[in-house]
Structure formats: structure tokens, C-alpha cells
Design a protein around this motif. Structure first.
Motif, PDB file in Angstrom:
ATOM      1  N   THR A  61      -4.151   1.243  -7.553  1.00  0.00           N
ATOM      2  CA  THR A  61      -2.930   0.937  -7.268  1.00  0.00           C
ATOM      3  C   THR A  61      -2.487   0.472  -6.069  1.00  0.00           C
ATOM      4  O   THR A  61      -1.810  -0.543  -5.624  1.00  0.00           O
ATOM      5  CB  THR A  61      -1.978   2.375  -7.442  1.00  0.00           C
ATOM      6  N   LEU A  62      -3.377   0.992  -5.232  1.00  0.00           N
ATOM      7  CA  LEU A  62      -3.393   0.516  -3.655  1.00  0.00           C
ATOM      8  C   LEU A  62      -3.932  -0.881  -3.604  1.00  0.00           C
ATOM      9  O   LEU A  62      -3.181  -1.578  -2.807  1.00  0.00           O
ATOM     10  CB  LEU A  62      -4.229   1.441  -2.849  1.00  0.00           C
ATOM     11  N   GLN A  63      -4.730  -1.476  -4.265  1.00  0.00           N
ATOM     12  CA  GLN A  63      -5.131  -2.632  -4.451  1.00  0.00           C
ATOM     13  C   GLN A  63      -4.134  -3.771  -4.913  1.00  0.00           C
ATOM     14  O   GLN A  63      -3.809  -4.756  -4.443  1.00  0.00           O
ATOM     15  CB  GLN A  63      -6.471  -2.890  -5.278  1.00  0.00           C
ATOM     16  N   VAL A  64      -3.265  -3.187  -5.818  1.00  0.00           N
ATOM     17  CA  VAL A  64      -2.248  -3.871  -6.163  1.00  0.00           C
ATOM     18  C   VAL A  64      -0.925  -4.135  -5.224  1.00  0.00           C
ATOM     19  O   VAL A  64      -0.389  -5.101  -5.039  1.00  0.00           O
ATOM     20  CB  VAL A  64      -1.751  -3.450  -7.640  1.00  0.00           C
ATOM     21  N   LEU A  65      -0.814  -2.798  -4.793  1.00  0.00           N
ATOM     22  CA  LEU A  65       0.071  -3.044  -3.690  1.00  0.00           C
ATOM     23  C   LEU A  65      -0.218  -4.014  -2.433  1.00  0.00           C
ATOM     24  O   LEU A  65       0.860  -4.664  -2.144  1.00  0.00           O
ATOM     25  CB  LEU A  65       0.541  -1.558  -3.113  1.00  0.00           C
ATOM     26  N   TRP A  66      -1.250  -3.835  -2.133  1.00  0.00           N
ATOM     27  CA  TRP A  66      -1.772  -4.822  -0.777  1.00  0.00           C
ATOM     28  C   TRP A  66      -1.630  -6.263  -1.477  1.00  0.00           C
ATOM     29  O   TRP A  66      -1.284  -7.033  -0.746  1.00  0.00           O
ATOM     30  CB  TRP A  66      -3.258  -4.392  -0.704  1.00  0.00           C
ATOM     31  N   GLY A  67      -2.268  -6.570  -2.814  1.00  0.00           N
ATOM     32  CA  GLY A  67      -1.916  -7.680  -3.022  1.00  0.00           C
ATOM     33  C   GLY A  67      -0.554  -8.322  -3.494  1.00  0.00           C
ATOM     34  O   GLY A  67      -0.087  -9.511  -2.997  1.00  0.00           O
ATOM     35  N   MET A  68       0.412  -7.405  -3.559  1.00  0.00           N
ATOM     36  CA  MET A  68       1.825  -7.945  -3.758  1.00  0.00           C
ATOM     37  C   MET A  68       2.275  -8.351  -2.300  1.00  0.00           C
ATOM     38  O   MET A  68       2.929  -8.920  -2.021  1.00  0.00           O
ATOM     39  CB  MET A  68       2.776  -6.680  -4.183  1.00  0.00           C
ATOM     40  N   LEU A  69       1.949  -7.629  -1.279  1.00  0.00           N
ATOM     41  CA  LEU A  69       2.204  -7.968   0.118  1.00  0.00           C
ATOM     42  C   LEU A  69       1.578  -9.045   0.654  1.00  0.00           C
ATOM     43  O   LEU A  69       2.311  -9.754   1.387  1.00  0.00           O
ATOM     44  CB  LEU A  69       1.721  -6.558   0.987  1.00  0.00           C
TER      45      LEU A  69
END
Length: 587
Positions: free
Chosen positions: A278-286
Motif C-alpha cells: 500500500t505504501l508503495q502504491v501511495l508513493w507511486g500516486m504522488l
């Protein structure tokens, strides 16, 4: 639809000046009973004619294993692990479902399942939970509104496409969302804070991503200044819970391998990573803002139709309610940013996460000036209060009331005509080009063949079955999806299933429509050829395109001869479909 006519007449004759408590409760019970009866009849028919599918069996196996002390284990979940999906490893018998989805709330309903241990229990439980959510919604609406408005909002809930469609589906965790979220909102309105936080805990226990719904509620409490510190706490708890469960707890149960569905849904933000956290996905969105913007806006028509489906049973009021946009907007964003087509299909379970925000926002929009949470002079009003049109009077006129009933009726009709989760497969063709329609007598005849085949398999035997035969066979330790015939036991040893049953007739009906079914049928024919040639399995029965195999026994002569004929017929059908698709692609 007879109950709609009576409902319309009752609203036309409602006495607004002297609402009677017993009358409103009676109508609430009538609405609830109509919803339950409608859903129960067609859901049970869907199950008993073998249209319930893989996930229903998966969750039934989890409940069955919990009942026998094997907490949250499922051999069917094992097929969804990253190792099985990407490395083609044999699924384990004892894979813990908490490694895929964190669903501790299942323990709440285990006593009910213990009384009636059957896949049918999950159907009744799902309908009951969704209906209970509607009754709590009525109590929430009555906190602000008079009986007629409250009943109309509740009728809108029971007639909503986003409620009817997912309730017809296989059992899913999402059926708990309306009950616990509406209960949390009602407890907040009554300022019963111990109950509020208990409902928050139950909401988080539904599934790891339901914290997103609570984040939207917390954001609303902060922006509206109603309970800002509660809102801040709720946002913080929700974010930490989702991050902790998906990045630490679930990895503990899955062997430090994130579930593959994260990459399938949000892979566009983390290119090159098969199973992102999840944290990797959030960083990818940013770090990929243009990709996020593209996901939010395109295709625009599908997004607009999806919202219209949510707004219709509430006569489009949520489109005007800032509370709806904030509370429902947070889970809505997570759906908009997913890849693939399923996220924005209103008949699927994901839509249930949007429902509480839509309906609570509609309640606040209809609340009179004196009832609204905040009422201040012009100079003291915040931007939020200005957007809420705080001093505008809203009245339910007879004309608008009739229009509302029409909108609810249209929502029910559209939900029925969309054939949600194939609950009404016998009423309308599944496809016009290519033509596909299975009549009720034909499916009943075929269902009897399936029941006869299943009864041959011992209750404690390991079995491999095609997708729609899994639910009735799932109350056992070892079950796999055909053409897979093997599982790993607790010691890592490979076990071959004792029986295999495959409904090739059904797959052949649907393979011209779905490429996945076309490919699956090809694999099944190849697997049948393999096990019969090697004599690993013997063919016991073949009737109406349904085959039953048993490990280590010789094939019966008559079924074996029938298989040779059926095999040629299936191969010809596959070839015809391939040629048609090739011609269509060339045009």
C-alpha cells in the motif's frame, strides 16, 4: 414489482400532520420484508441452479475451517497468492486468508454459521446484514427528518442499484458496511461515543481497506467543524490501520509476499513491481500525478453513469450535498484510480463502500434549518456552511414525492434489467451477439445432473471442481479449481485430489462470449486427455456435458466412448469461436 405500486399509493395518502409511530414502523417493516423476500427468492434460485461461483465457495470454506479450529485457512485462497499466480506454484491447503484480506469480523457471525453450517447460510446472512443496514439508516434519518422523508430515503436504499446488485452476488465482506457505518453515524449523532468507537472498530474489522470509508467520515467532521478532534483521530486511526494491516500484518500471514491484486489494480503507478504494498502504491500516486489525473477523468462517460446510478434512488440529492461528496468521495477516489473495468461496475461489491456517504449526505441535505448540525449568522459562517446553503428551506412537495417514487422504481428496474451477478439469467439474453440465452427449464434440467454428480463424491473426499461447482462442495478441507488437481499439505507434500468434477457444458455455452472461458475450456480438454491417457483418473460418469473422475480407478466404457464424441464437439466449438473472432478482428 407489486410492492412498488402499494408503496406509491401509501405515500400519496400519507397524513403529514399526524404521523403515527406504529404506521411508520409498519411501513418500515413492509419495505424491509419486500427487500428480503425479493433478494432471498432470486438469490436462492441463483445458488440452487449453480450460478453462485468461486468466491462464495472460498468464503464458505473459511467459515467451515473456522468452525473446525483451522482459523481463516482456505485452499481456495491459496490459488490467489503471488506464488501461485506468478510462479505457478501448487497452492497450499492451509493458506491463511488473512494474508489476502484481513477479515476478523467473520468471527462475529461464526455462531450463526455453527447453527446452520452451509453455503446457503452465507446467502441469508448477506441479505440480513444489508437489510439491517437499511433499518439503521431509517433510525439515522429519523434523527433529522419526519417519517415520510425517512421512509423515502430508506426505500431509496432498498431500491438502490448499488445495494441490490452486490447483495445478489456471492457472499462478500462488504455486506457488513451499511450496518456498521450507519450505526457509527447514528451513535455520533446521539453522542454515544463508546458505541461510536465500537462501531468504528467493527468497521475496521470488515476488511483492511474499509478504513478508507472512515477516513471520509473523519474528513467530513474536520471540514464541517462538528467534531474536529474526533475527525482528526478518525483520519489518523484509519490511515495507520490500513497502512499497518496491509504492510505488516497481512505480510505476516502471507509469508512476506503482498497479494497480487494490488499490482493488478494499481500497477500503473508502480511500473515493474509485481506485488506492491500500500505504501508503495501511495508513493507511486504522488510521483505520477498525470497518471492519477488520467485515471480520475477517463473514460468520463463510465464515471458519469456510475455516479448517476448512485444518485438516482435519492433523486440526485447527493450531487448537491457537500457531505456526500466528502464522505463518499474518499472511497470513490480509490475506485476511480484503479485500472480495469470491474471497479466501476455498480453491481459489484465495491459499490457498497460508496453507499453510506451518499445516503448520510442526503439526510443532512434534507434536514431543516433548525435541525442541521451547524447554524450561524452569515458573518460567522465558514466556507463549508456557505456551500451547504444553510438557510435555504427544503420542503417535500407532493409532486416531488411522486417523482422520488418514480426514481426509486427506475432504479429497481435498471438493477433488474442489468441482470446483477446473473441472478436473472433466465429472463433476458446474456448476449445478443453472439446470442446466448439459457432458459429456465434447460438450466433446471442441467442442475439436476449436477446435483446427481455431486452426491457421488464423499463429504470428506478431496475434490477439484469447476468454478460454479465449488460452492456446494466447499465444506471440506481440500478443494481446488479444475483443471488444477493438486494441493500442498502442511508438510509441503503434493497431494492429488481424489475426485474431479467439471461442468464442460456450461463453459462451452459461455466461451463464445468470454475469452477467459475459451482459454479455460481448452485447458480442461487438455487436462482430461492427460489424465485419461496416463490413467491417473478414471472416467466414472459423463452426462449432459458434466464429467466425473476418480483417482486410481479404471474408466467406465460407456462414459469413455461418450467422452470421445464430446471432445470432438467441444474442439469444433472452440475452433468456430476462434474463426469468428479472427474475422471480427479483420473487419
Amino acid at each position: 414489482m407489486a410492492h412498488l405500486t402499494s408503496l406509491k399509493k401509501s405515500f400519496s395518502n400519507w397524513n403529514h400532520s399526524a404521523p403515527n409511530y406504529q404506521t411508520e414502523i409498519r411501513w418500515l417493516l413492509i419495505l424491509t420484508a419486500a427487500f428480503c423476500s425479493f433478494l432471498l427468492i432470486f438469490s436462492l434460485h441463483r445458488y440452487y441452479t449453480f450460478y453462485a461461483s468461486y468466491d462464495h465457495g472460498l468464503f464458505n470454506q473459511i467459515f467451515w475451517n473456522n468452525l473446525h479450529g483451522r482459523w481463516f485457512q482456505s485452499s481456495l485462497t491459496g490459488e490467489h497468492t503471488a506464488a501461485a499466480v506468478f510462479q505457478n506454484e501448487i497452492p497450499p491447503i492451509n493458506f491463511n486468508h488473512l494474508g489476502q484480506h484481513f477479515v476478523p469480523n467473520f468471527l462475529l457471525w461464526l455462531p450463526i454459521y455453527a447453527l446452520f453450517p452451509s453455503p446457503v447460510t452465507l446467502i441469508v446472512l448477506q441479505i440480513g446484514l444489508m437489510a439491517a443496514g437499511g433499518m439503521v439508516l431509517y433510525a439515522l434519518a429519523r434523527h433529522y427528518l419526519e417519517p415520510t422523508l425517512s421512509l423515502l430515503i430508506t426505500a431509496g436504499y432498498f431500491g438502490a442499484h448499488a445495494v441490490i446488485g452486490p447483495t445478489f452476488a456471492n457472499f462478500y465482506e462488504h455486506c457488513q458496511i451499511p450496518l456498521f457505518v450507519f450505526s457509527a453515524l447514528l451513535a455520533m449523532e446521539k453522542q454515544r461515543w463508546w458505541l461510536f468507537w465500537l462501531m468504528v472498530a467493527f468497521t475496521l474489522g470488515i476488511r483492511e481497506d474499509t478504513g478508507i470509508i472512515l477516513f471520509g467520515i473523519g474528513l467530513y467532521l474536520v471540514l464541517s467543524r462538528r467534531h474536529p478532534w474526533v475527525g482528526v483521530a478518525l483520519c489518523g486511526i484509519s490511515f495507520v490501520y490500513v497502512a499497518l494491516i496491509t504492510s505488516v500484518v497481512s505480510l505476516h500471514f502471507s509469508g512476506n509476499t503482498p497479494p497480487p491484486y494490488m499490482g493488478g489494480r494499481f500497477g500503473q503507478y508502480v511500473p515493474g513491481v509485481e506485488s506492491p504494498t500500500t505504501l508503495q502504491v501511495l508513493w507511486g500516486m504522488l510521483t505520477h500525478p498525470l497518471e492519477v489525473l488520467k485515471s480520475l477523468l477517463t473514460p468520463f462517460d463510465r464515471r458519469l453513469l456510475y455516479l448517476l446510478g448512485h444518485w438516482l434512488p435519492l433523486v440526485f440529492v447527493p450531487a448537491l450535498s457537500p457531505a456526500s461528496w466528502v464522505i463518499a468521495g474518499v472511497p470513490l477516489l480509490t475506485l476511480l484510480m484503479q485500472s480495469g473495468m470491474s471497479a466501476l461496475v455498480i453491481t459489484l461489491r465495491y459499490s457498497v463502500a460508496i453507499v453510506p456517504g451518499m445516503f448520510y449526505g442526503a439526510i443532512l441535505w434534507w434536514a431543516s434549518q433548525s435541525q442541521r448540525p451547524i447554524s450561524k449568522p452569515m458573518m460567522q459562517r465558514s466556507l463549508w456552511q456557505t456551500l451547504r446553503f444553510t438557510y435555504r428551506t427544503r420542503q417535500l412537495t407532493p409532486t416531488f414525492r411522486r417523482f422520488w417514487v418514480v426514481c426509486i422504481s427506475l432504479s429497481i428496474i435498471s438493477a433488474t434489467l442489468s441482470n446483477p451477478n446473473q441472478a436473472f439469467y433466465f429472463l433476458l439474453p446474456e448476449s445478443f451477439h453472439p446470442w446466448l440465452h439459457i432458459s429456465l427449464p434447460r438450466q433446471w434440467e442441467h442442475s439436476q445432473v449436477l446435483r446427481d454428480m455431486i452426491q457421488v463424491i464423499p463429504a470428506d473426499a478431496s475434490v477439484a471442481a469447476t468454478t460454479h461447482l465449488i460452492p456446494p462442495l466447499s465444506s471440506r478441507r481440500e478443494i481446488a479449481r479444475f483443471p488444477n488437481l493438486q494441493l500442498q499439505d502442511e508438510q509441503g507434500q503434493v497431494k492429488t485430489m481424489e475426485y474431479a468434477v467439471a461442468d464442460l457444458w456450461r463453459i462451452n455455452q459461455y466461451q463464445p462470449l468470454f475469452k477467459s472461458e475459451h482459454q479455460r475450456l481448452s485447458l480442461m480438454i487438455a487436462r482430461m486427455d492427460e489424465v485419461l491417457t496416463q490413467k491417473t483418473y478414471g472416467l466414472l460418469q459423463l452426462k449432459d456435458g458434466v464429467v466425473l473422475l476418480q483417482k486410481g480407478v479404471p474408466s467406465q466404457p460407456e462414459p469413455l466412448a461418450a467422452w470421445a464424441s464430446l471432445r470432438l464437439e467441444l474442439l469444433a466449438s472452440l475452433e468456430t469461436t476462434t474463426l469468428k473472432r479472427r474475422r471480427a478482428s479483420q473487419q
